[in-house]
Design a protein around this motif. Structure first.
Motif, mmCIF file in Angstrom:
data_model
loop_
_atom_site.group_PDB
_atom_site.id
_atom_site.type_symbol
_atom_site.label_atom_id
_atom_site.label_comp_id
_atom_site.label_asym_id
_atom_site.label_seq_id
_atom_site.Cartn_x
_atom_site.Cartn_y
_atom_site.Cartn_z
ATOM 1 N N LEU A 122 6.115 4.957 -10.637
ATOM 2 C CA LEU A 122 6.495 4.325 -9.371
ATOM 3 C C LEU A 122 6.829 2.866 -9.647
ATOM 4 C CD1 LEU A 122 3.691 5.794 -7.069
ATOM 5 C CD2 LEU A 122 5.859 6.817 -7.714
ATOM 6 N N ASP A 123 8.102 2.522 -9.424
ATOM 7 C CA ASP A 123 8.580 1.159 -9.681
ATOM 8 C C ASP A 123 9.250 0.593 -8.435
ATOM 9 O OD1 ASP A 123 7.870 0.255 -12.180
ATOM 10 O OD2 ASP A 123 9.425 1.442 -13.177
ATOM 11 N N GLY A 124 9.355 -0.737 -8.407
ATOM 12 C CA GLY A 124 10.096 -1.404 -7.345
ATOM 13 C C GLY A 124 9.276 -1.808 -6.151
ATOM 14 N N GLY A 125 7.984 -1.518 -6.129
ATOM 15 C CA GLY A 125 7.169 -1.887 -4.973
ATOM 16 C C GLY A 125 6.524 -3.246 -5.105
ATOM 17 N N HIS A 126 6.029 -3.535 -6.312
ATOM 18 C CA HIS A 126 5.323 -4.798 -6.548
ATOM 19 C C HIS A 126 6.000 -5.541 -7.692
ATOM 20 C CE1 HIS A 126 2.057 -3.647 -3.859
ATOM 21 N NE2 HIS A 126 1.954 -2.504 -4.492
ATOM 22 N N ASP A 127 5.919 -6.852 -7.634
ATOM 23 C CA ASP A 127 6.410 -7.688 -8.721
ATOM 24 C C ASP A 127 5.291 -8.452 -9.404
ATOM 25 O OD1 ASP A 127 5.776 -9.369 -6.697
ATOM 26 O OD2 ASP A 127 7.733 -10.318 -6.515
ATOM 27 N N ASN A 128 4.049 -7.986 -9.208
ATOM 28 C CA ASN A 128 2.899 -8.627 -9.841
ATOM 29 C C ASN A 128 1.810 -7.577 -10.040
ATOM 30 O OD1 ASN A 128 1.148 -10.592 -10.853
ATOM 31 N ND2 ASN A 128 1.751 -12.096 -9.309
ATOM 32 N N ARG A 129 0.692 -8.003 -10.492
ATOM 33 C CA ARG A 129 -0.425 -7.136 -10.868
ATOM 34 C C ARG A 129 -0.882 -6.260 -9.706
ATOM 35 N NH1 ARG A 129 -4.865 -8.313 -14.425
ATOM 36 N NH2 ARG A 129 -6.729 -7.190 -13.818
ATOM 37 N N VAL A 130 -1.086 -4.958 -9.983
ATOM 38 C CA VAL A 130 -1.610 -4.017 -8.996
ATOM 39 C C VAL A 130 -3.132 -4.073 -9.051
ATOM 40 C CG1 VAL A 130 -1.690 -1.621 -8.243
ATOM 41 C CG2 VAL A 130 0.410 -2.544 -9.233
ATOM 42 N N ASN A 131 -3.768 -4.357 -7.913
ATOM 43 C CA ASN A 131 -5.218 -4.523 -7.876
ATOM 44 C C ASN A 131 -5.970 -3.269 -7.463
ATOM 45 O OD1 ASN A 131 -5.243 -7.259 -8.665
ATOM 46 N ND2 ASN A 131 -4.820 -7.915 -6.574
ATOM 47 N N CYS A 132 -5.369 -2.416 -6.643
ATOM 48 C CA CYS A 132 -6.076 -1.231 -6.158
ATOM 49 C C CYS A 132 -5.061 -0.165 -5.762
ATOM 50 C CB CYS A 132 -6.969 -1.596 -4.964
ATOM 51 S SG CYS A 132 -7.994 -0.221 -4.370
ATOM 52 N N VAL A 133 -5.432 1.098 -5.996
ATOM 53 C CA VAL A 133 -4.603 2.253 -5.631
ATOM 54 C C VAL A 133 -5.492 3.246 -4.889
ATOM 55 C CG1 VAL A 133 -3.164 4.123 -6.494
ATOM 56 C CG2 VAL A 133 -3.124 1.917 -7.636
ATOM 57 N N ARG A 134 -4.991 3.777 -3.766
ATOM 58 C CA ARG A 134 -5.742 4.761 -2.985
ATOM 59 C C ARG A 134 -4.802 5.877 -2.523
ATOM 60 N NH1 ARG A 134 -9.360 3.079 -5.141
ATOM 61 N NH2 ARG A 134 -11.220 1.986 -4.369
ATOM 62 N N TRP A 135 -5.293 7.133 -2.650
ATOM 63 C CA TRP A 135 -4.533 8.306 -2.213
ATOM 64 C C TRP A 135 -4.847 8.625 -0.761
ATOM 65 C CZ3 TRP A 135 -1.042 11.101 -5.160
ATOM 66 C CH2 TRP A 135 -1.011 10.824 -6.528
ATOM 67 N N HIS A 136 -3.840 9.121 -0.049
ATOM 68 C CA HIS A 136 -4.046 9.617 1.308
ATOM 69 C C HIS A 136 -4.483 11.081 1.241
ATOM 70 C CE1 HIS A 136 -3.184 10.466 5.588
ATOM 71 N NE2 HIS A 136 -3.386 9.161 5.741
ATOM 72 N N GLN A 137 -5.085 11.555 2.347
ATOM 73 C CA GLN A 137 -5.627 12.910 2.338
ATOM 74 C C GLN A 137 -4.556 13.985 2.231
ATOM 75 O OE1 GLN A 137 -6.843 10.428 3.904
ATOM 76 N NE2 GLN A 137 -9.061 10.554 4.199
ATOM 77 N N ASP A 138 -3.332 13.697 2.652
ATOM 78 C CA ASP A 138 -2.310 14.736 2.623
ATOM 79 C C ASP A 138 -1.659 14.881 1.245
ATOM 80 O OD1 ASP A 138 -0.818 12.481 2.418
ATOM 81 O OD2 ASP A 138 0.350 12.763 4.246
ATOM 82 N N ASN A 139 -2.084 14.044 0.285
ATOM 83 C CA ASN A 139 -1.683 14.199 -1.121
ATOM 84 C C ASN A 139 -0.256 13.798 -1.442
ATOM 85 O OD1 ASN A 139 -3.743 14.766 -2.796
ATOM 86 N ND2 ASN A 139 -3.483 16.959 -2.797
ATOM 87 N N CYS A 140 0.535 13.415 -0.483
ATOM 88 C CA CYS A 140 1.897 13.001 -0.800
ATOM 89 C C CYS A 140 2.104 11.516 -0.598
ATOM 90 C CB CYS A 140 2.912 13.789 0.034
ATOM 91 S SG CYS A 140 2.803 13.465 1.796
ATOM 92 N N CYS A 141 1.088 10.827 -0.087
ATOM 93 C CA CYS A 141 1.184 9.392 0.151
ATOM 94 C C CYS A 141 0.192 8.649 -0.738
ATOM 95 C CB CYS A 141 0.912 9.044 1.612
ATOM 96 S SG CYS A 141 2.248 9.538 2.728
ATOM 97 N N LEU A 142 0.620 7.483 -1.158
ATOM 98 C CA LEU A 142 -0.189 6.642 -2.026
ATOM 99 C C LEU A 142 -0.066 5.204 -1.545
ATOM 100 C CD1 LEU A 142 -1.835 6.768 -4.752
ATOM 101 C CD2 LEU A 142 0.273 6.083 -5.877
ATOM 102 N N TYR A 143 -1.182 4.498 -1.464
ATOM 103 C CA TYR A 143 -1.196 3.111 -1.005
ATOM 104 C C TYR A 143 -1.671 2.216 -2.156
ATOM 105 C CZ TYR A 143 -0.670 4.919 3.727
ATOM 106 O OH TYR A 143 -0.199 5.555 4.849
ATOM 107 N N SER A 144 -1.021 1.070 -2.280
ATOM 108 C CA SER A 144 -1.362 0.131 -3.352
ATOM 109 C C SER A 144 -1.278 -1.290 -2.816
ATOM 110 C CB SER A 144 -0.425 0.301 -4.551
ATOM 111 O OG SER A 144 0.909 0.013 -4.176
ATOM 112 N N CYS A 145 -2.074 -2.181 -3.416
ATOM 113 C CA CYS A 145 -2.051 -3.605 -3.079
ATOM 114 C C CYS A 145 -1.949 -4.402 -4.370
ATOM 115 C CB CYS A 145 -3.286 -4.011 -2.290
ATOM 116 S SG CYS A 145 -4.847 -3.772 -3.174
ATOM 117 N N SER A 146 -1.468 -5.644 -4.229
ATOM 118 C CA SER A 146 -1.121 -6.401 -5.424
ATOM 119 C C SER A 146 -1.387 -7.878 -5.222
ATOM 120 C CB SER A 146 0.353 -6.166 -5.771
ATOM 121 O OG SER A 146 0.790 -7.028 -6.786
ATOM 122 N N GLU A 147 -1.155 -8.616 -6.325
ATOM 123 C CA GLU A 147 -1.253 -10.073 -6.285
ATOM 124 C C GLU A 147 -0.123 -10.702 -5.482
ATOM 125 O OE1 GLU A 147 -3.514 -12.177 -7.696
ATOM 126 O OE2 GLU A 147 -4.750 -10.504 -8.329
#
Length: 633
Positions: A122-147
């Motif tokens: 997965l590219d193009g979402g963040h331009d810096n360090r990824v701090n945390c990744v969490r999956w959604h219950q439906d298995n097709c969505c993923l959430y991430s946060c960054s610097e």
């Protein structure tokens, strides 16, 4: 910006880069400091997979998250149960064994432990360090946060960004999805609750003084069952931060003004790994397992019911140490890396040791004791694992005439010794009348040119470090082979040791990595080198100051050593005639000045008058009266 970036990196460093697979804790994934991702099987502590990203040095792993178990929901106990097909079971395992890996460059890798390969990126979402990744219950969505202060919602199937929004004014360090999947918790220092449909803030919480490193919900239903449940109001969640020994518990209330924590748990050090059992019924207590940076495990058990002013202490503290049976050895603490509750909620899966070769063990809980110390012999366990692994290795048949080249000395080779029987060993023993072989004969047996080893005087050379090590290996002399003692001794010997160690580690890194007791053996050496490196800066400063003092002292000494110039004349020339005349003139002048000063004044006045008359005559002036003057006219 710089402070926020430092806070995000510190939060990622505080969070342990390891994760258990959900529900059954079947697998344990951990990312070590060398950039490798290893997946271990918890049942037998066997290495299942090992993955090295192509850019593991520049894009190190920063966070891990297992995909939640998908597939169809489990059938109810009341209705008839249907046996699952093989395709359905395979689909569930496939969804279960997807591991999301956040990197330092902003990309997210999806690794399949079933195939043992990288599934997508997965590219193009963040331009810096990824701090945390969490999956959604439906298995097709993923959430991430960054610097970069943003939160990104991904579609894991298409590997594209669904939505991206700004989560905070500084870096966002942690995420957590609500049990119903409609809300999202995010935290930097303050904690925000987002509505995933509108992407708007639903609640604000004060948070912590430092960056938040962990967020998780502790309840799935509100404790007050009289009021209608909207899916989020009345739930509790837990948060921990870096450099903070308090874990705070928050409650989502209908009152928007309530932003403070309702209770807290205290631990001995900064939390690095947290696991809990979710409370599903009002009377069911929440069980909490917290692994701290000091290697201890703290167990809590508490029923969440409103405010609690005082911080709650742990019901039980677990430590692991090595046995101190030998006379020279003392018990040493073994750090606990992670801990997770099993499905029965009465036993724990402990991971301890080091990240390269962790030991996984299942233990039953005993909360009646406030402190438990488990004695484990790590070296014995690792040696047993190595022996089991080496049984599959076949030793090649080597001819006795074959010579094996040993790196280190040019031309050094030794014959491979075939395994001998017990009778042959007895024959090799030296008899009472025989003399011991000399060093020269031993070196000849090692096929080393003795002429090169000898000095011009004919004595064996002992200042060669390579020859000295060969002698120590042949004679098995502990004094010669004590590398740590040599490093602590003469600086010249230490400089030789460092060069030799560099060559050994470079050439034999693959072999050394297979030794089970490598870390205990090289631990003292590493500590010694690290302590010397730490003192290098201080010594450099001291060297600079001493250099300035020495130069100043030398300069002052050179000034003091300069002889004073004698200002008295070495030769004086005097003319006698000039001195006599000068003295006579002085005597006459003194008499004239004392006796005849009045006469001089009179003569001067007369001479002045004569001068005046002469000037008048020259100018045509006379002393005529004015009448005579008019007549003449």
């Amino acid at each position: 910006m710089a402070a926020a970036a430092c806070g995000g990196e510190a939060a990622a460093a505080a969070r342990a880069l390891c994760a258990f697979s959900p529900r059954d804790r079947r697998f344990f994934a951990i990312s070590s400091s060398d950039g490798r991702l290893r997946v271990w099987e918890t049942a037998n502590s066997r290495l299942q997979h090992e993955y090295v990203p192509s850019a593991h040095l520049s894009a190190a792993c920063t966070c891990l998250a297992w995909a939640p178990p998908g597939g169809r929901p489990p059938p109810s106990k009341d209705g008839p149960q249907r046996k699952k097909r093989k395709s359905e079971v395979a689909e569930v395992d496939k969804q279960l064994d997807i591991l999301a890996i956040g990197t330092a460059v902003g990309s997210i890798l999806l690794y399949s432990t079933v195939k043992g390969e990288l599934q997508s990126k997965l590219d193009g979402g963040h331009d810096n360090r990824v701090n945390c990744v969490r999956w959604h219950q439906d298995n097709c969505c993923l959430y991430s946060c960054s610097e970069d202060k943003h939160i990104v919602e991904w579609n894991a199937q298409t590997c594209k960004v669904k939505c991206k929004w700004k989560g905070d004014n500084s870096s966002v360090t942690s995420l957590c999805i609500s049990p119903d999947g409609k809300m999202l918790l995010s935290a930097g220092r303050t904690i925000k609750l987002w509505d995933l449909e509108t992407k708007e803030v639903y609640r604000h919480f004060t948070g912590h003084a430092t960056s938040v490193s962990s967020l998780m919900f502790t309840t799935v239903k509100p404790m007050n069952e009289n009021k209608p449940f909207d899916g989020i109001t009345g739930l509790y969640f837990l948060s921990g931060a870096i450099h903070d020994r308090l874990l705070s518990v928050w409650q989502i209330r209908s009152d928007r003004k309530e932003k403070n924590a309702v209770m807290s748990f205290t631990v001995t050090d900064e939390p690095t790994f947290i696991d809990l059992t979710v409370s599903e019924v009002k009377e069911e207590p929440v069980k909490l397992a917290v692994v701290c940076r000091d290697g201890q495990l703290h167990l809590f058990e508490h029923i969440l019911n409103g405010y609690c002013k005082k911080p709650l202490t742990s019901n039980c503290t677990i430590q692991i140490a090595t046995p101190g049976n030998d006379g020279d050895s003392t018990p040493k603490p073994v750090p606990i890396l992670a801990a997770a509750f099993c499905t029965d909620k009465q036993s724990l899966v402990l991971v301890y040791g080091n990240t390269l070769q962790p030991i996984i063990e299942k233990v039953s809980l005993n909360t009646t004791e406030s402190h438990v110390c488990l004695i484990r012999d790590i070296q014995k366990v690792l040696s047993l694992k190595t022996d089991v692994a080496l049984t599959k290795v076949k030793t090649p048949v080597v001819n006795s005439d074959t010579k094996v080249l040993v790196p280190g000395i040019p031309g050094h080779s030794t014959a491979v010794k075939t395994p001998s029987s017990g009778k042959e060993k007895k024959k090799n023993k030296r008899k009472p009348g025989e003399t011991e072989e000399s060093i020269e004969e031993r070196l000849e047996a090692l096929d080393i040119d003795v002429s090169k080893v000898k000095t011009p005087g004919g004595l064996p050379q002992t200042d060669s470090f390579a020859v000295l090590l060969v002698q120590g290996l042949e004679s098995n002399d502990a004094e010669i082979l004590n590398l740590t003692k040599r490093l602590q001794g003469n600086p010249y010997s230490a400089s030789l040791m460092v060069r030799w160690l560099k060559s050994v580690f470079t050439l034999h890194a693959s072999y050394l990595s297979t030794l089970p007791d490598l870390i205990p053996q090289l631990g003292m050496l590493y500590q010694l080198m690290e302590s010397r490196v730490k003192t290098l800066q201080k010594l450099s400063r001291l060297h600079g100051r001493l250099f300035i003092l020495v130069t100043q002292v030398a300069a002052s000494e050179t000034v003091q050593d300069v002889t004073e110039v004698n200002q008295t004349a070495k030769l004086v020339y005097e003319d006698e005639s000039s001195e006599e005349e000068g003295s006579d003139d002085e005597m006459i002048a003194d008499k004239d000045s004392d006796e005849n000063w009045d006469e001089d004044e009179e003569k001067e006045e007369q001479s002045d008058e004569q001068d005046m008359t002469v000037e008048k005559e020259i100018n045509g002036d006379s002393d005529l009266e004015p009448e005579n003057e008019s007549e003449e006219e």
